[in-house]
Design a protein around this motif. Structure first.
Motif, PDB file in Angstrom:
ATOM      1  N   LEU A 321       0.781  -1.313   0.259  1.00  9.05           N
ATOM      2  CA  LEU A 321      -0.063  -0.015   0.025  1.00  9.05           C
ATOM      3  C   LEU A 321       0.860   1.304  -0.104  1.00  9.05           C
ATOM      4  O   LEU A 321       0.503   2.177  -0.738  1.00  9.05           O
ATOM      5  N   GLY A 322       1.813   1.269   0.926  1.00  9.00           N
ATOM      6  CA  GLY A 322       2.843   2.319   0.878  1.00  9.00           C
ATOM      7  C   GLY A 322       3.494   2.633  -0.634  1.00  9.00           C
ATOM      8  O   GLY A 322       3.417   3.824  -1.031  1.00  9.00           O
ATOM      9  N   ALA A 323       3.969   1.627  -1.047  1.00 14.61           N
ATOM     10  CA  ALA A 323       4.389   1.940  -2.587  1.00 14.61           C
ATOM     11  C   ALA A 323       3.305   2.566  -3.362  1.00 14.61           C
ATOM     12  O   ALA A 323       3.629   3.241  -4.400  1.00 14.61           O
ATOM     13  N   SER A 324       2.351   1.990  -3.463  1.00 10.46           N
ATOM     14  CA  SER A 324       1.184   2.328  -4.328  1.00 10.46           C
ATOM     15  C   SER A 324       1.035   3.798  -4.089  1.00 10.46           C
ATOM     16  O   SER A 324       0.747   4.745  -4.733  1.00 10.46           O
ATOM     17  N   ILE A 325       0.820   4.194  -2.820  1.00  9.86           N
ATOM     18  CA  ILE A 325       0.781   5.573  -2.266  1.00  9.86           C
ATOM     19  C   ILE A 325       1.642   6.631  -2.793  1.00  9.86           C
ATOM     20  O   ILE A 325       1.430   7.739  -3.667  1.00  9.86           O
ATOM     21  N   ALA A 326       2.992   6.211  -2.956  1.00 10.07           N
ATOM     22  CA  ALA A 326       4.197   6.780  -3.430  1.00 10.07           C
ATOM     23  C   ALA A 326       4.122   6.995  -4.842  1.00 10.07           C
ATOM     24  O   ALA A 326       4.246   7.936  -5.367  1.00 10.07           O
ATOM     25  N   VAL A 327       3.691   5.880  -5.629  1.00  4.39           N
ATOM     26  CA  VAL A 327       3.533   6.008  -6.896  1.00  4.39           C
ATOM     27  C   VAL A 327       2.366   6.948  -7.385  1.00  4.39           C
ATOM     28  O   VAL A 327       2.513   7.979  -8.301  1.00  4.39           O
TER      29      VAL A 327
END
Length: 424
Positions: A321-327
């Protein structure tokens, strides 16, 4: 004086944009509440937003109003539409009146946004215009940070219609404040003509016939603005259309994708919305700080390439989820950077018809959003995956870069745009 105008004038313009933007953004998180208040379904409620967006296509027609009557008239007409729209929603609270109010608020943006961009551009030389317009466009993200808490409080305390009535009253105050603004000067003194040959001092250049020549600075600027725009300027607007199309088709379904992939709730989606809001503000301030030095066309290319990198990252399907939010935050930043950089760029394509070109740019932005709104949900319904959206985003961004490559360069670093008859 601050960036060509007294601070008091800046406050009037920025506060006007802030509340107009708050009126637009208010509908998105509270649309279900509005639907319940009206006793309608989400499909009918969605039509309110669609109708508001669709009338934005009329922006190019209102560009002629600013050219003929002056930018100040466009500001006043936009605020009048805004006030009438807010009051019609706040006072009557029936579907036909609310629909009329949403349409009027859509017209308000179609008139006011290009007019205020043209008004600021007329006061600020091109060399510092990105700083001025970046500051002005920070009102988009500030409309979210200010409007959403205030709107949420008023809805919870008094009802769904009260924020719109309050916006109508604020619009009246801003209308009265705007009447005290002076008219915009005829020219900012930095006219750029992509078709005019600049003779070298060492030898005399022969006369060349140039279609739709821009007159010398200060001579009949408003009269010659009525001439047909040169066709080589239109690719610049293709950049805006494809950038908006790529982003809208993705951002309309990112919530559904995150729910399906990570089983997130409203809290996580709210966190992502907050992060995106901060990214938008960061992009707007970045434009104000660096784009005048970087160059407007170069900044557009950088924004498009950054957005393309974000779409490519999504193809890898982030596993957390964190990587998705960053992207998504990355995509939001570069998209906003691209959009805001386009305003100072377009403002100098033809200074003698600035209002018309900024209005056309706004209409193409709306057209890109409409096309994305039709394409994105359809792709999701048929694939339930973002692979199609990201591929489409990369193709559309590639098209935007191609159009940017053949568009003229007001920064004066591109010679291809001034090749006379050899250029199509």
């Amino acid at each position: 004086m601050f960036l060509g105008m007294p601070p008091s004038r800046w406050w009037v313009l920025i506060f006007s944009r802030l509340w107009l933007n708050a009126g637009v953004r208010l509908a998105y998180p509270f649309l279900p509440t509005i639907a319940r208040g009206l006793g309608i379904g989400m499909e009918q409620a969605g039509f309110l937003v669609a109708a508001r967006s669709f009338v934005g296509l009329s922006g190019i027609a209102f560009g002629f109003l600013s050219e003929k009557k002056g930018e100040k008239v466009g500001l006043l007409v936009g605020l009048a539409f805004f006030s009438l729209g807010g009051l019609s929603i706040g006072l009557y609270r029936t579907y036909p009146w609310v629909l009329a109010g949403f349409i009027l608020m859509g017209l308000a943006h179609a008139v006011y946004n290009p007019a205020v961009q043209s008004y600021v551009s007329a006061h600020v030389p091109y060399a510092g215009r990105a700083r001025a317009l970046g500051l002005l466009e920070s009102s988009w993200s500030m409309g979210w940070f200010v409007g959403m808490p205030v709107g949420g409080f008023l809805i919870a305390r008094y009802g769904w219609h009260v924020p719109y009535g309050a916006l109508g009253l604020i619009g009246i105050v801003l209308f009265l404040a705007t009447t005290r603004l002076p008219a915009a000067p005829l020219d900012s003194g930095t006219a750029f003509d992509p078709c005019r040959r600049r003779p070298k001092p060492s030898r005399k250049m022969p006369e060349t016939k140039t279609p739709n020549p821009v007159p010398p600075i200060g001579q009949a600027a408003r009269t010659d603005a009525n001439a047909a725009p040169h066709r080589r300027l239109w690719p610049a607007l293709g950049v805006t259309f494809f950038a908006l199309f790529a982003n809208e088709s993705l951002m309309l379904v990112y919530g559904a994708w995150m729910e399906a992939r990570f089983d997130v709730g409203i809290g996580s989606l709210g966190l992502l919305s907050t992060v995106i809001g901060f990214m938008e503000l960061g992009a707007e301030l970045s434009v104000a700080l660096i784009v005048d030095r970087l160059g407007k066309k170069r900044a557009l290319a950088a924004g498009l390439l950054g957005a393309a990198a974000g779409y490519a990252c999504l193809l890898a399907a982030p596993t957390s989820l964190g990587a998705s939010i960053a992207v998504f935050a990355m995509i939001a930043y570069f998209f906003e950077f691209t959009v805001v950089s386009s305003f100072p760029y377009v403002s100098e394509l033809n200074p003698n018809a600035r209002g018309r070109w900024l209005s056309a740019n706004y209409s193409l932005m709306v057209a890109g959003r409409v096309a994305g709104a039709l394409t994105g949900p359809w792709l999701w319904e048929h694939t339930h995956s973002l692979h199609g959206h990201t591929a489409l985003g990369l193709l559309a961004t590639g098209a935007a870069l191609a159009f940017l490559g053949i568009a003229p360069n007001p920064d004066g670093t591109e010679k291809r745009a001034c090749e006379g008859e050899n250029h199509p």
